[in-house]
Design an enzyme around this catalytic site. Structure first.
Site, PDB file in Angstrom:
ATOM      1  N   CYS A   2      63.397 -13.860  74.649  1.00 55.34           N
ATOM      2  CA  CYS A   2      63.127 -15.254  74.999  1.00 55.34           C
ATOM      3  C   CYS A   2      61.647 -15.474  75.328  1.00 55.34           C
ATOM      4  CB  CYS A   2      63.932 -15.638  76.227  1.00 55.34           C
ATOM      5  SG  CYS A   2      65.673 -15.315  76.077  1.00 55.34           S
ATOM      6  N   ARG A  30      58.221 -13.754  69.293  1.00 51.24           N
ATOM      7  CA  ARG A  30      59.038 -12.896  70.141  1.00 51.24           C
ATOM      8  C   ARG A  30      60.478 -12.817  69.643  1.00 51.24           C
ATOM      9  NH1 ARG A  30      56.781 -12.413  75.617  1.00 51.24           N
ATOM     10  NH2 ARG A  30      58.875 -12.194  76.420  1.00 51.24           N
ATOM     11  N   TRP A  76      66.777 -16.094  72.937  1.00 52.64           N
ATOM     12  CA  TRP A  76      67.315 -15.006  72.113  1.00 52.64           C
ATOM     13  C   TRP A  76      68.610 -14.625  72.796  1.00 52.64           C
ATOM     14  CZ3 TRP A  76      68.030  -9.528  72.296  1.00 52.64           C
ATOM     15  CH2 TRP A  76      67.976  -8.881  71.055  1.00 52.64           C
ATOM     16  N   ASN A 102      64.054 -16.293  81.389  1.00 51.59           N
ATOM     17  CA  ASN A 102      64.067 -15.079  80.558  1.00 51.59           C
ATOM     18  C   ASN A 102      64.673 -13.960  81.389  1.00 51.59           C
ATOM     19  OD1 ASN A 102      62.590 -16.502  78.735  1.00 51.59           O
ATOM     20  ND2 ASN A 102      60.741 -15.263  78.896  1.00 51.59           N
ATOM     21  N   GLY A 103      65.418 -13.069  80.741  1.00 59.35           N
ATOM     22  CA  GLY A 103      65.968 -11.920  81.470  1.00 59.35           C
ATOM     23  C   GLY A 103      67.468 -12.038  81.608  1.00 59.35           C
ATOM     24  N   GLU A 472      57.990   6.880  61.702  1.00 60.56           N
ATOM     25  CA  GLU A 472      57.460   5.520  61.823  1.00 60.56           C
ATOM     26  C   GLU A 472      57.487   4.800  60.467  1.00 60.56           C
ATOM     27  OE1 GLU A 472      56.892   3.521  64.068  1.00 60.56           O
ATOM     28  OE2 GLU A 472      55.592   2.001  63.172  1.00 60.56           O
ATOM     29  N   LYS A 476      59.438   1.278  59.857  1.00 59.18           N
ATOM     30  CA  LYS A 476      58.808   0.050  59.342  1.00 59.18           C
ATOM     31  C   LYS A 476      59.588  -0.475  58.147  1.00 59.18           C
ATOM     32  CE  LYS A 476      56.755  -0.376  61.770  1.00 59.18           C
ATOM     33  NZ  LYS A 476      56.523  -0.748  63.094  1.00 59.18           N
ATOM     34  N   GLU A 479      62.810  -2.110  59.321  1.00 61.16           N
ATOM     35  CA  GLU A 479      62.596  -3.371  60.036  1.00 61.16           C
ATOM     36  C   GLU A 479      62.286  -4.532  59.100  1.00 61.16           C
ATOM     37  OE1 GLU A 479      59.412  -1.730  62.667  1.00 61.16           O
ATOM     38  OE2 GLU A 479      60.318  -3.103  64.082  1.00 61.16           O
ATOM     39  N   HIS A 495      68.917  20.846  56.059  1.00 65.44           N
ATOM     40  CA  HIS A 495      69.963  21.057  57.075  1.00 65.44           C
ATOM     41  C   HIS A 495      70.934  19.883  57.121  1.00 65.44           C
ATOM     42  CE1 HIS A 495      68.009  24.682  58.377  1.00 65.44           C
ATOM     43  NE2 HIS A 495      66.863  24.031  58.442  1.00 65.44           N
ATOM     44  N   LYS A 593      60.035  -9.128  69.736  1.00 68.21           N
ATOM     45  CA  LYS A 593      58.781  -8.403  69.952  1.00 68.21           C
ATOM     46  C   LYS A 593      58.802  -7.615  71.248  1.00 68.21           C
ATOM     47  CE  LYS A 593      54.556  -7.319  68.833  1.00 68.21           C
ATOM     48  NZ  LYS A 593      54.486  -6.256  67.810  1.00 68.21           N
TER      49      LYS A 593
HETATM   50  C1  F6R Z   1      58.795  -1.500  65.943  1.00 71.30           C
HETATM   51  C2  F6R Z   1      58.563  -2.017  67.283  1.00 71.30           C
HETATM   52  C3  F6R Z   1      59.434  -1.533  68.374  1.00 71.30           C
HETATM   53  C4  F6R Z   1      58.603  -1.319  69.648  1.00 71.30           C
HETATM   54  C5  F6R Z   1      59.518  -0.989  70.835  1.00 71.30           C
HETATM   55  C6  F6R Z   1      58.709  -0.695  72.079  1.00 71.30           C
HETATM   56  O1  F6R Z   1      57.903  -2.049  65.029  1.00 71.30           O
HETATM   57  O2  F6R Z   1      57.709  -2.826  67.490  1.00 71.30           O
HETATM   58  O3  F6R Z   1      60.125  -0.371  68.018  1.00 71.30           O
HETATM   59  O4  F6R Z   1      57.694  -0.280  69.412  1.00 71.30           O
HETATM   60  O5  F6R Z   1      60.371  -2.065  71.075  1.00 71.30           O
HETATM   61  O6  F6R Z   1      57.906  -1.779  72.418  1.00 71.30           O
HETATM   62  P1  F6R Z   1      56.665  -1.610  73.392  1.00 71.30           P
HETATM   63  O7  F6R Z   1      55.659  -0.762  72.679  1.00 71.30           O
HETATM   64  O8  F6R Z   1      56.184  -2.992  73.645  1.00 71.30           O
HETATM   65  O9  F6R Z   1      57.166  -0.919  74.617  1.00 71.30           O
END
Ligand code: F6R
Length: 598
Positions: A2, A30, A76, A102-103, A472, A476, A479, A495, A593
């Protein structure tokens, strides 16, 4: 997750509704599924809609809402599905007070039951709606607006950033507990937001609220008080981000823009830290941190992958180091003492799992350090030390430039804390932005992406320093392309995962000339002989070309930094594949985000 925005001001050229809409649009990144706003005048005007901001804009009257104070929210869903009724702000039975939050309110069920017993009627399934009804009860008892707000907040258990505005008042009240909330200060107006980009186009002067403090924001100024109602002196800080940093600068997507910003982000991250003459690295604000006996990294998602890389760097410098997924970290189950440094790696500084792990580490007696992008966020405020990655605002939900700057920051941290003196390493760090620029300029990732965009699934493999980047690279892809992708340390393939490899599963192999090239080629042959197309991401193109279908070249660098360059190629492959598949690249479905719930 949110997003929250509030504004109070009288400027004739600044309409409250427009400021709130601008703020909500800056918070879209976000992630959200509904949006709303409330503007206070003699009565409250509340508009909210399921869907994106255009649905809310469509519901607003032709003439902008009139008023001096207002709050807005992007939701959200957590409690209750996305719907108009569940969207924020929520109001009490009389429509006198509107609240956005939020929360998560942990004790909302008990509060709701007791309020319903007292005759309050609820319109939504949300936890949030208990707050306006609590305020209403206090108002009915004769409390004034601020006292009623405080009383309601005192009843809440959980994590929250809350903003409330009342009919006939020119004030927004706000409070937080373990959820971000920042106040923006302009000459003739005051802002409130979950995140600085929400008001960055109006002001860069900010003050951060602490847990338990209440902000009363009026046209005449902001008053911040503590739990007992006593005024608190707060410092006003200047945010270094520019409004244009938060724009798209002509790129089709923020994600692509942020991938291209990586050379600049690294230059900022390096500024003043590596010393070319001596070969050592000095990190501001960490001068008094000694070489630790052991290091534990706690992080989630992309930041966890950066931590895996960081832990390896420290182990190579003979400091025992482990990376933990923050959600799995248990300070009672691992050795923690005053020689232990627990490093929370978190772009946002607000990830609930990482904050929880850092709090546990603090309680267990460790020294704690936040490696973060967001000045004033919760992580650096709750840890003993902070190191900023200085990537600038990242709007794309998928982390790109913040991953690369986390890697660079951890490389510097490992040199700095272990007293390494290496002109070779420092020179390689200095050269990284140019090396990345050449990858960006010359990459064939777009062609590879279009050739393989129709595949069933993808694998990414690497060894040693490149293993975290394999994870990673696959994250990506998942996602932003919504395709199945898995990353493995290459040795693990045989394995189990090898059973999944077919001619319809392209394999990206990160191969570094200076480490494991021979062994990697063995792994490449394992998948190639099962018919999988192989794309090498490598600084050794001549040596590997005969064994693979395609090569994505990266320039030579110090072997520690090869994965940093390889990652850029993998980012570009994911981006162009997602672009070809017409995905929602900046805001992938179901993702947010900043993940502020555990
Ligand atoms: C992937 C991504 C998430 C964040 C994770 C941690 O692209 O952005 O996997 O890395 O939610 O977020 P932070 O770094 O803000 O603690």
């Amino acid at each position: 997750m949110c997003g929250l925005i509030g504004y109070v001001g009288r400027r004739a050229d600044r309409n409250v509704q427009e400021v709130l809409l601008d703020g909500l649009s800056s918070l879209e990144y976000r992630g959200y599924d509904s949006a709303g706003m409330a503007v206070s005048n003699s009565s409250l005007a509340v508009y909210k809609r399921e869907g994106d901001l255009s649905a809310l804009e469509g519901a607003l009257p032709d003439e902008p809402l009139d008023g001096v104070a207002g709050i807005g929210h992007t939701r959200w869903s957590t409690h209750g599905s996305p719907s108009d009724a569940n969207a924020h702000p929520h109001t009490d039975c009389t429509g006198r007070v509107a609240v956005a939050h939020n929360g998560i309110i942990d004790n909302y069920r008990a509060l709701r039951e007791s309020l319903e017993t007292d005759g309050h009627e609820f319109d939504s399934e949300t936890d949030t709606e208990v707050i306006p009804h609590l305020i209403e009860s206090a108002l009915e008892r004769g409390d004034d607006a601020e006292t009623a707000f405080r009383w309601a907040i005192d009843r809440l258990e959980g994590s929250y950033a809350v903003a409330a505005t009342y009919a006939g008042h020119e004030t927004v009240y706000a409070a937080r507990n373990r959820s971000p909330l920042v106040v923006g200060i302009d000459d003739d107006g005051y802002f409130l937001a979950s995140d600085v980009p929400a008001f960055l186009e109006y002001t860069d002067a900010v003050t951060y609220l602490d847990d338990g403090h209440v902000a009363s924001i009026r046209p005449s100024g902001v008053e911040i008080t503590d739990e007992r109602g006593a005024c608190v002196d707060v410092s006003v800080e200047t945010v270094e981000w520019e409004p244009e940093d938060a724009g798209k600068s002509g790129y089709e997507h923020y994600t692509l823009k942020e991938i291209h910003e990586q050379p600049r982000a690294i230059r900022n991250c390096l500024r003043g830290r590596p010393q070319e003459l001596t070969g050592d690295v000095s990190i501001d604000a960490l001068e008094d941190v000694e070489r630790p006996d052991r290091i534990q990294f706690v992080a989630c998602g992309t930041s966890y992958h950066a931590s895996l890389y960081g832990a390896r760097l420290f182990r190579e410098r003979s400091v025992p180091a482990t990376a933990f997924l923050a959600s799995e970290y248990d300070a009672d189950a691992v050795p923690v003492d005053d020689g232990t440094l627990v490093v929370g790696v978190t772009q946002s500084g607000e990830t609930a799992d990482t904050l929880r792990a850092l709090r546990d580490a603090n309680r267990a007696g460790a020294t704690t350090l936040a490696v973060t992008n967001v000045v004033g966020s919760s992580a650096p405020r709750e840890t003993d030390h902070a190191m900023y990655i200085r990537a600038g605002p990242e709007i794309g939900v998928a982390a790109t430039k913040t991953f690369v700057t986390q890697q660079v920051a951890l490389a510097m941290l490992s040199s700095g804390l272990t007293g390494e003196r290496s002109r070779e390493v420092v020179a390689a760090l200095r050269d990284l932005p140019d090396r990345i620029q050449s990858v960006l300029d010359e990459s064939r990732a777009r062609t590879i992406a279009s050739e393989y965009a129709a595949a069933d699934a993808y694998f990414v493999i690497g060894r040693g320093y490149s293993a975290p980047v394999a994870l990673e690279g696959a994250l990506k892809m998942k996602e932003i392309t919504y395709k199945h992708a898995e990353g493995f340390p290459a040795g693990e393939l045989k394995h189990g995962p090898l059973a999944l490899v077919t001619e319809r599963t392209p394999v990206f192999a990160v191969i570094s000339r200076d480490s494991n090239a021979e062994t990697m080629l063995g792994n490449v042959n394992e998948v190639a002989s099962r018919g999988a197309p192989v794309i090498a991401v490598t600084d050794a193109s001549e040596a590997v070309a005969a064994d693979v279908d395609h090569v994505l070249r990266i320039p030579e660098t110090h072997r520690r930094f090869t994965p940093i360059l390889a990652n850029v190629q993998l980012q570009l492959v994911s981006y162009w594949m997602a672009n070809q598949l017409d995905r929602s690249i900046d805001k992938p479905r179901n993702l947010a985000k900043s993940v502020t719930v555990e």
